[in-house]
Design an enzyme around this catalytic site. Sequence first.
Site, short mmCIF file in Angstrom:
data_model
loop_
_atom_site.label_atom_id
_atom_site.label_comp_id
_atom_site.label_asym_id
_atom_site.label_seq_id
_atom_site.Cartn_x
_atom_site.Cartn_y
_atom_site.Cartn_z
CG HIS A 135 9.38 -84.86 20.80
ND1 HIS A 135 10.60 -85.51 21.15
CD2 HIS A 135 9.24 -85.38 19.62
CE1 HIS A 135 11.05 -86.00 19.90
NE2 HIS A 135 10.45 -85.97 19.02
CD GLU A 149 9.62 -85.09 26.50
OE1 GLU A 149 9.02 -85.18 25.40
OE2 GLU A 149 10.92 -85.62 26.49
CB CYS A 176 15.21 -86.38 22.41
SG CYS A 176 14.19 -84.72 21.82
CB CYS A 199 12.43 -82.65 24.76
SG CYS A 199 11.24 -83.16 23.44
#
Length: 167
Positions: free
Chosen positions: A57, A59, A87, A90
């Site tokens: 992801h 992040e 999410c 993260c």
Amino acid sequence: MVKNLTEQEKFMREAIAEAQQAAVLNEVPIGAVVVKDGQVIGRGHNMREHFQDVTYHAEMLAIMEACERLHSWRLEDCDLYVTLEPCIMCSGAIINARIANVYYGAPDPKAGAVDSLYHLLTDTRLNHQVNVTSGVLQEKCSQMLKNFFRAIRQRKKAARKKRRAKG
């Protein structure tokens, strides 16, 4: 620590540039940057499809780069700017890295763990809480995602139509 709007917009535009790189790669256009003392020290954009790795992801990649640059897993005096509400995964990394402030653009009603579904970053039961500012350049962040998913739906529709025509 509350940043002025110009600084928030400046760094969110950096995150948006990362998201645009993801879109070029046919990845969901989400971008993130980690900032310390007014300097970007970590960048990331979604790379899940490219690497077939659920942890890639935006992040996570920005946090990994920042940790490498600082030679520390502690990002206590750092801020994270991300185009979409983080999410659960993260958010966990943000908490564990001790990031001070998170600024995000668009809410994520299906997977958001900051405000939409959960409030992980501000949960006082955890060992670290994060200051959160939502809605930074929200319309721009949201529109990128809408355009991306609209294009996917159009491509699928065209492919179905083409198959039927051959049929």
